[in-house]
Design a protein around this motif. Structure first.
Motif, PDB file in Angstrom:
ATOM      1  N   TYR A 117      -0.280  -9.555   7.874  1.00 51.82           N
ATOM      2  CA  TYR A 117      -0.736  -8.351   7.172  1.00 51.82           C
ATOM      3  C   TYR A 117       0.435  -7.417   6.896  1.00 51.82           C
ATOM      4  CZ  TYR A 117      -2.651  -3.765   6.312  1.00 51.82           C
ATOM      5  OH  TYR A 117      -2.905  -2.533   5.759  1.00 51.82           O
ATOM      6  N   TRP A 118       1.287  -7.213   7.899  1.00 53.02           N
ATOM      7  CA  TRP A 118       2.446  -6.333   7.707  1.00 53.02           C
ATOM      8  C   TRP A 118       3.371  -6.860   6.613  1.00 53.02           C
ATOM      9  CZ3 TRP A 118       3.089  -6.303  13.702  1.00 53.02           C
ATOM     10  CH2 TRP A 118       2.252  -5.320  14.250  1.00 53.02           C
ATOM     11  N   HIS A 119       3.487  -8.171   6.530  1.00 56.52           N
ATOM     12  CA  HIS A 119       4.356  -8.764   5.507  1.00 56.52           C
ATOM     13  C   HIS A 119       3.846  -8.439   4.104  1.00 56.52           C
ATOM     14  CE1 HIS A 119       6.989 -11.623   3.523  1.00 56.52           C
ATOM     15  NE2 HIS A 119       5.938 -12.189   2.949  1.00 56.52           N
ATOM     16  N   HIS A 120       2.523  -8.472   3.904  1.00 57.62           N
ATOM     17  CA  HIS A 120       1.963  -8.252   2.565  1.00 57.62           C
ATOM     18  C   HIS A 120       1.648  -6.774   2.301  1.00 57.62           C
ATOM     19  CE1 HIS A 120       1.698 -12.488   1.630  1.00 57.62           C
ATOM     20  NE2 HIS A 120       1.101 -12.717   2.786  1.00 57.62           N
ATOM     21  N   ALA A 121       1.525  -5.975   3.354  1.00 59.45           N
ATOM     22  CA  ALA A 121       1.171  -4.567   3.162  1.00 59.45           C
ATOM     23  C   ALA A 121       2.359  -3.670   3.483  1.00 59.45           C
ATOM     24  CB  ALA A 121      -0.038  -4.211   4.044  1.00 59.45           C
ATOM     25  N   ARG A 122       2.350  -3.070   4.657  1.00 56.55           N
ATOM     26  CA  ARG A 122       3.427  -2.157   5.059  1.00 56.55           C
ATOM     27  C   ARG A 122       3.755  -2.403   6.516  1.00 56.55           C
ATOM     28  NH1 ARG A 122       4.218   2.893   7.395  1.00 56.55           N
ATOM     29  NH2 ARG A 122       5.764   4.240   6.386  1.00 56.55           N
ATOM     30  N   PRO A 123       5.037  -2.494   6.880  1.00 60.38           N
ATOM     31  CA  PRO A 123       5.400  -2.759   8.272  1.00 60.38           C
ATOM     32  C   PRO A 123       4.946  -1.627   9.187  1.00 60.38           C
ATOM     33  CG  PRO A 123       7.268  -3.128   6.809  1.00 60.38           C
ATOM     34  CD  PRO A 123       6.207  -2.448   5.994  1.00 60.38           C
ATOM     35  N   PRO A 124       4.801  -1.913  10.476  1.00 60.84           N
ATOM     36  CA  PRO A 124       4.432  -0.865  11.429  1.00 60.84           C
ATOM     37  C   PRO A 124       5.590   0.099  11.651  1.00 60.84           C
ATOM     38  CG  PRO A 124       4.960  -2.883  12.600  1.00 60.84           C
ATOM     39  CD  PRO A 124       4.990  -3.220  11.133  1.00 60.84           C
ATOM     40  N   ASP A 125       5.289   1.215  12.278  1.00 59.17           N
ATOM     41  CA  ASP A 125       6.302   2.251  12.474  1.00 59.17           C
ATOM     42  C   ASP A 125       7.522   1.747  13.239  1.00 59.17           C
ATOM     43  OD1 ASP A 125       4.613   3.964  11.185  1.00 59.17           O
ATOM     44  OD2 ASP A 125       3.900   4.986  12.986  1.00 59.17           O
ATOM     45  N   PHE A 126       7.289   0.865  14.251  1.00 59.76           N
ATOM     46  CA  PHE A 126       8.437   0.483  15.084  1.00 59.76           C
ATOM     47  C   PHE A 126       9.469  -0.320  14.309  1.00 59.76           C
ATOM     48  CE2 PHE A 126       5.209  -2.837  16.131  1.00 59.76           C
ATOM     49  CZ  PHE A 126       5.906  -3.981  15.763  1.00 59.76           C
ATOM     50  N   CYS A 127       9.104  -0.862  13.147  1.00 57.59           N
ATOM     51  CA  CYS A 127      10.062  -1.627  12.350  1.00 57.59           C
ATOM     52  C   CYS A 127      11.060  -0.735  11.607  1.00 57.59           C
ATOM     53  CB  CYS A 127       9.324  -2.508  11.350  1.00 57.59           C
ATOM     54  SG  CYS A 127       8.583  -3.975  12.096  1.00 57.59           S
ATOM     55  N   PHE A 128      10.808   0.579  11.604  1.00 51.67           N
ATOM     56  CA  PHE A 128      11.724   1.491  10.920  1.00 51.67           C
ATOM     57  C   PHE A 128      12.733   2.109  11.881  1.00 51.67           C
ATOM     58  CE2 PHE A 128       7.964   1.245   8.262  1.00 51.67           C
ATOM     59  CZ  PHE A 128       8.514   1.094   6.991  1.00 51.67           C
ATOM     60  N   ASP A 129      12.652   1.743  13.147  1.00 48.61           N
ATOM     61  CA  ASP A 129      13.547   2.301  14.164  1.00 48.61           C
ATOM     62  C   ASP A 129      14.387   1.186  14.777  1.00 48.61           C
ATOM     63  OD1 ASP A 129      12.363   4.845  13.817  1.00 48.61           O
ATOM     64  OD2 ASP A 129      10.755   4.300  15.215  1.00 48.61           O
ATOM     65  N   GLU A 130      15.615   1.518  15.082  1.00 48.40           N
ATOM     66  CA  GLU A 130      16.457   0.579  15.827  1.00 48.40           C
ATOM     67  C   GLU A 130      15.995   0.576  17.282  1.00 48.40           C
ATOM     68  OE1 GLU A 130      18.318  -1.474  14.560  1.00 48.40           O
ATOM     69  OE2 GLU A 130      18.871  -0.681  12.614  1.00 48.40           O
ATOM     70  N   PRO A 131      16.090  -0.559  18.005  1.00 47.01           N
ATOM     71  CA  PRO A 131      16.754  -1.805  17.602  1.00 47.01           C
ATOM     72  C   PRO A 131      15.819  -2.826  16.961  1.00 47.01           C
ATOM     73  CG  PRO A 131      16.196  -1.919  19.911  1.00 47.01           C
ATOM     74  CD  PRO A 131      15.706  -0.584  19.432  1.00 47.01           C
ATOM     75  N   LEU A 132      14.582  -2.426  16.628  1.00 49.59           N
ATOM     76  CA  LEU A 132      13.604  -3.399  16.154  1.00 49.59           C
ATOM     77  C   LEU A 132      13.693  -3.662  14.653  1.00 49.59           C
ATOM     78  CD1 LEU A 132      10.529  -2.352  18.280  1.00 49.59           C
ATOM     79  CD2 LEU A 132      11.691  -4.541  18.343  1.00 49.59           C
ATOM     80  N   ARG A 133      14.487  -2.862  13.935  1.00 45.07           N
ATOM     81  CA  ARG A 133      14.569  -3.057  12.489  1.00 45.07           C
ATOM     82  C   ARG A 133      15.023  -4.483  12.156  1.00 45.07           C
ATOM     83  NH1 ARG A 133      15.466   1.090   8.715  1.00 45.07           N
ATOM     84  NH2 ARG A 133      16.138   2.434  10.436  1.00 45.07           N
ATOM     85  N   THR A 134      16.047  -4.944  12.842  1.00 48.30           N
ATOM     86  CA  THR A 134      16.565  -6.297  12.578  1.00 48.30           C
ATOM     87  C   THR A 134      15.557  -7.356  12.982  1.00 48.30           C
ATOM     88  OG1 THR A 134      18.824  -5.514  12.927  1.00 48.30           O
ATOM     89  CG2 THR A 134      18.459  -7.888  13.036  1.00 48.30           C
ATOM     90  N   LEU A 135      14.907  -7.150  14.126  1.00 48.83           N
ATOM     91  CA  LEU A 135      13.914  -8.115  14.606  1.00 48.83           C
ATOM     92  C   LEU A 135      12.761  -8.237  13.617  1.00 48.83           C
ATOM     93  CD1 LEU A 135      13.155  -9.960  16.992  1.00 48.83           C
ATOM     94  CD2 LEU A 135      11.948  -8.007  18.000  1.00 48.83           C
TER      95      LEU A 135
END
Length: 526
Positions: free
Chosen positions: A502-520
């Protein structure tokens, strides 16, 4: 079970009793009573002066449900007050110790046709100063939640032109639902059923009934939920047949559509309902907030919550979700202030109490949580002493970080299979106590439906379909469980329940906009 809609009018001396509208009318005026009060009056009247055992009253007035003596005594007390207020001594209720109750009519009965002969002013006048004073906050929140910013549509004009008895029933019904207690919820549904009987072509009234069924789902036993969902759909479709844009019905239908594992479908349903229904409607907007919280988008959820909290500040589950969202967005001082204010308004509401307790416990103030629990007279309703004790032990462990931590974690893991609320608390506590492995293990069991699910109670406020297949995920995106996101296995679990897709087709969750999880997140295709 006595059916008020089908019960005939009758008289007690000079007092006309109208079961379908729940009115007692006499020379001094008229009064409207709760459904259970009217049912008990009917049952006692039908006995013609004989003593009615308490068990018989429970069977005919509470549908055989297990209720304590306090519930029966409360209704008998209300009947006695009504007898004094409008009865003028025409009848009284006598209690026979260890047996039951009987109705004694002090004046000769007159034909039931007295109801038609009474002055019209008496039929319309309902004297409720005590009820109005006691329930003013609930009435305010009812209108804020269901009527604020309502556009002047044809449906709204029809609603405004309804008889006073209908709007009174609707307001009482919705206000009863907001008390978040099983008996009051059932009474609220009864009020709204009566409103649809009196106004069968009023779409907003059918929409209110549909929403009342949604709110009653939280108290329905598992074997009855399918029937309640059918009632939601029946009432909502009746409203939409009268007005295709009726917003409460749209909100009700969306709320019983599955969310867990069907993220894209629910998102699309929310969008379609919002575009079709009248705008600026609180319950439909709150469904969007719930969905955003469940999918880890707490920044967007807080933005969507702001207009709701501005127009509907006195709805407890709205306030609880707002507190969680403010804290999740790093504004702990604002969350503290909102929690303190909510505690003053609803000191013993279960949802508000645990929101305040958890906010303090999981955000560096366990001593504040313990001070809240120290006042036993302020413990929340519908809560066991064991549940409070376990919460207190968790706060003490977070305060001391002592040797008892391992025993507490073992207890939490042991009780987690008892239901969703226990599992959610175990996840948060294990994450806070530095055991992400345990927290993730419980989370996997919860999200893959390997618990003895009891979804009627959840940590996060959730209005909608409490089926065994519905697992609220919002807990995982709030502190301290959000600390699990960088852990090995977290994104695998999110992939297993369909959220990564769902995140791939819609919008990523908040934690994906913060390091260190952005790369993950980028590696996971989000």
């Amino acid at each position: 079970m006595i059916d008020l809609a089908r019960s005939s009018d009758f008289a007690l001396g000079p007092i006309a009793v109208r079961p379908s509208s729940r009115e007692l009318v006499g020379a001094a005026g008229a009064v409207m009573v709760e459904p259970k009060v009217m049912r008990v009056l009917i049952a006692l009247s039908q006995a013609d002066g004989r003593v009615v055992p308490r068990d018989d009253l429970v069977n005919s007035c509470w549908d055989g449900r297990i209720v304590g003596d306090d519930a029966v005594n409360r209704v008998i007390g209300k009947l006695r007050r009504v007898a004094e207020e409008v009865g003028g001594g025409a009848f009284r209720i006598e209690t026979v110790a260890r047996t039951g109750h009987r109705l004694i009519c002090e004046q000769p009965k007159i034909p039931a046709a007295v109801a038609e002969a009474l002055p019209a002013a008496h039929q319309r006048r309902i004297r409720l100063p005590v009820v109005i004073c006691a329930a003013v906050l609930l009435v305010i929140c009812t209108f804020a939640w269901f009527y604020a910013d309502r556009p002047k549509t044809p449906a709204a004009v029809v609603h405004q032109g309804l008889p006073a008895a209908v709007t009174d029933l609707e307001t009482r019904g919705l206000a009863s639902m907001f008390e978040n207690a099983p008996d009051r919820t059932a009474e609220g549904v009864d009020y709204l059923r009566q409103a649809t009987v009196l106004a069968p072509r009023a779409a907003p009234v059918w929409g209110s009934l549909a929403m009342s069924y949604v709110l009653s789902l939280g108290w329905a036993p598992p074997e009855e939920r399918a029937a309640v969902v059918a009632r939601v759909r029946s009432a909502a479709n009746r409203a939409l047949g009268l007005d295709p844009r009726e917003a409460r019905s749209a909100a009700a239908l969306v709320s019983v559509q599955p969310t867990f594992g069907q993220w894209s479908s629910k998102d699309a349903a929310l969008g379609a309902a919002s575009s079709r229904a009248y705008p600026d409607f609180g319950p439909l907007a709150y469904q969007r907030v719930q969905f955003l919280m469940a999918t880890g988008q707490n920044r967007a959820a807080l933005a969507a919550m702001r207009p709701i909290i501005a127009t509907s500040p006195l709805v407890p589950w709205v306030r609880a979700a707002y507190i969680d969202l403010v804290a999740a967005n790093g504004r702990l001082e604002d969350a503290d202030r909102a929690a303190e204010e909510a505690g003053r308004i609803w000191p013993r509401d279960r949802l508000i109490w645990f929101t305040r307790f958890d906010l303090a416990m999981f955000n560096g103030q366990p001593e504040k949580a313990l001070a809240l629990a120290a006042d036993r007279s302020g413990w929340p309703k519908q809560t066991s002493a064991d549940e409070i004790e376990l919460a207190v032990k968790t706060a003490k462990a977070l305060q001391s970080r002592g040797d008892d931590t391992a025993r507490l974690l073992q207890t939490l893991v042991t009780v987690a299979p008892h239901g969703q609320v226990e599992a959610e608390r175990a996840i948060r506590a294990a994450a806070a106590l530095g055991r992400p492995d345990l927290a993730l293990a419980v989370a996997r069991r919860l999200l893959t439906h390997r618990l003895l699910a009891n979804p009627r109670r959840t940590v996060i406020p959730y209005i909608g379909l409490p089926a065994n297949t519905e697992v609220p995920t919002a807990t995982l995106f709030l502190s301290p469980a959000i600390s699990l996101a960088p852990q090995p296995g977290f994104l695998d679990l999110m992939r297993d329940v369909g959220l990564v897709a769902y995140w791939h087709h819609a919008r990523p969750p908040d934690f994906c906009f913060d390091e260190p999880l952005r790369t993950l997140c980028r590696r996971a295709g989000m």
